[in-house]
Design an enzyme around this catalytic site. Structure first.
Site, PDB file in Angstrom:
ATOM      1  N   ARG A  67     -31.505 -14.491  35.059  1.00  0.00           N
ATOM      2  CA  ARG A  67     -30.637 -15.659  35.281  1.00  0.00           C
ATOM      3  C   ARG A  67     -29.249 -15.495  34.693  1.00  0.00           C
ATOM      4  NH1 ARG A  67     -35.248 -18.420  35.343  1.00  0.00           N
ATOM      5  NH2 ARG A  67     -35.697 -16.895  33.760  1.00  0.00           N
ATOM      6  N   THR A  68     -29.211 -15.197  33.400  1.00  0.00           N
ATOM      7  CA  THR A  68     -27.915 -15.190  32.720  1.00  0.00           C
ATOM      8  C   THR A  68     -27.023 -14.080  33.285  1.00  0.00           C
ATOM      9  OG1 THR A  68     -29.014 -16.031  30.766  1.00  0.00           O
ATOM     10  CG2 THR A  68     -26.835 -15.126  30.434  1.00  0.00           C
ATOM     11  N   LYS A  95     -28.094   8.137  24.724  1.00  0.00           N
ATOM     12  CA  LYS A  95     -27.964   9.577  24.436  1.00  0.00           C
ATOM     13  C   LYS A  95     -27.360   9.778  23.055  1.00  0.00           C
ATOM     14  CE  LYS A  95     -27.104  10.708  29.264  1.00  0.00           C
ATOM     15  NZ  LYS A  95     -25.967  10.963  30.182  1.00  0.00           N
ATOM     16  N   ARG A 117     -24.949  -9.451  25.804  1.00  0.00           N
ATOM     17  CA  ARG A 117     -26.284  -9.969  25.451  1.00  0.00           C
ATOM     18  C   ARG A 117     -26.936  -8.908  24.568  1.00  0.00           C
ATOM     19  NH1 ARG A 117     -31.120 -12.800  27.644  1.00  0.00           N
ATOM     20  NH2 ARG A 117     -29.602 -14.420  27.969  1.00  0.00           N
ATOM     21  N   HIS A 147     -26.320 -19.017  21.993  1.00  0.00           N
ATOM     22  CA  HIS A 147     -26.262 -18.774  23.432  1.00  0.00           C
ATOM     23  C   HIS A 147     -25.358 -19.872  23.999  1.00  0.00           C
ATOM     24  CE1 HIS A 147     -27.203 -17.483  27.344  1.00  0.00           C
ATOM     25  NE2 HIS A 147     -28.528 -17.519  27.327  1.00  0.00           N
TER      26      HIS A 147
END
Ligand code: NCD
Length: 322
Positions: A67-68, A95, A117, A147
């Site tokens: 969703r976000t 890496k 995020r 958030h």
């Protein structure tokens, strides 16, 4: 993380959007008003406005999200910005490249905004402290901390249904301990002047210090839901739980699951919200999630307009200076 002013420029305008904590009421109202003006863009035949044409926005999602991430991407595209989605699992940080080296490379490509995020609380603040002047950072969820765009899309949804905040009783139910969404919602609701914010859940999932944010704590749905206008259900964040914080899912559902029966305790016109992903039969009964009082899918739709508003506000500020 206490350094909340890092997100404001010298004129007090939003340069980054990292947390609701410390923002003025008017800033929140400006975001909601601007989102209102963007809300119809998605209903037009051509779902685009040229506001951020020529800007490059990078989605940096170190934690999974559907969703976000997609609503941030759609928001950027509807503002005509170019969007890059970096698949962190497949990127060079896996890496052994350090996060700061990876960011320096993206900066060298002249990006304008990072949407971040991350599973660690404080990650977006950390990145904001290290980017050059012309780059803005938007927090799309950091650990258990914040958030802020989710909280703003929730405020937008509440305002559309209920009008002003001053007469509203809002209950946030469930796993408050692990919820960055709840923390941001509490800051937003208290800043916007909600009459009362309640949190409801088992003792193990409600940290006692949360009362310091100005909320009332309940451990019983019958008492906590009485007279509320808005019910916000939270997911049990099992991926963040260590040890036995819960009796059993069945018992949790019996006590704190929002069923048709428990919904009747709230005001008859109460709306039911959930940031998603929902766990049917764990925190919410299917018939409630899909029922007439549920605004859960509207929240998703509204997420696009609110994320457009945040991006336009943060990047539009740079345009004014040019
Ligand atoms: C929330 C999150 O990731 O913090 N979901 C979301 O952003 N839509 C809540 C959750 O994961 O339960």
């Amino acid at each position: 993380m206490r350094q909340v002013n890092i997100q404001l420029d010298q004129q007090g305008r939003l340069r980054h959007f990292l947390t609701i904590e410390g923002l003025k009421r008017q800033t929140l109202v400006d975001i909601l008003d601007m989102a209102e003006s963007f809300a119809t863009v998605g209903e037009q035949t051509v779902k685009k406005v040229p506001l951020l044409r020529g800007k490059t926005i990078v989605n940096l999602f170190f934690e999974s999200s559907t969703r976000t991430r997609t609503t941030f991407e759609l928001a950027a595209k509807r503002l005509s910005a170019d969007v890059l989605n970096i698949n962190i699992a497949a990127s060079a940080t896996s890496k052994g490249e350090s996060l700061l080296d990876m960011l320096a490379n993206l900066e060298a490509m002249h990006c304008d905004m990072f949407v971040v995020r991350h599973a660690d609380s404080g990650a977006a603040h950390f990145i904001a402290r290290h980017v050059p002047e012309h780059i803005s950072v938007v927090n799309a969820g950091d650990g258990r901390h914040a958030h802020p765009t989710q909280a703003m899309l929730d405020m937008f949804t509440i305002r559309r249904h209920k009008g002003e905040f001053g007469s509203l009783r809002v209950a946030i139910v469930g796993d408050l301990l692990h919820s960055r969404v709840a923390r941001s919602q509490i800051h937003a609701l208290t800043t916007l002047g909600a009459l009362e914010v309640r949190v409801i859940g088992p003792r193990t999932l409600i940290p006692r210090e949360i009362a310091d944010l100005g909320v009332h704590i309940y451990h019983d749905m019958e008492q906590g839901l009485k007279d509320v206008d808005v019910i916000i259900m939270l997911r049990l964040q099992r991926e963040r739980m260590q040890g036995a914080l819960l009796p059993s899912e069945h018992e949790y559902y019996q006590r704190f699951g929002l069923t048709d029966e428990k919904l009747m305790i709230a005001k008859s016109d109460a709306i039911v919200m959930h940031p998603g992903p929902i766990n049917r039969g764990v925190e919410i009964q299917s018939s409630v999630a899909d029922g007439p009082q549920s605004v859960i899918l509207e929240q998703v739709t509204n997420g696009i307009a609110v994320r457009m508003a945040v991006m336009a506000m943060v990047l539009g500020r740079q345009g004014e200076e040019d």
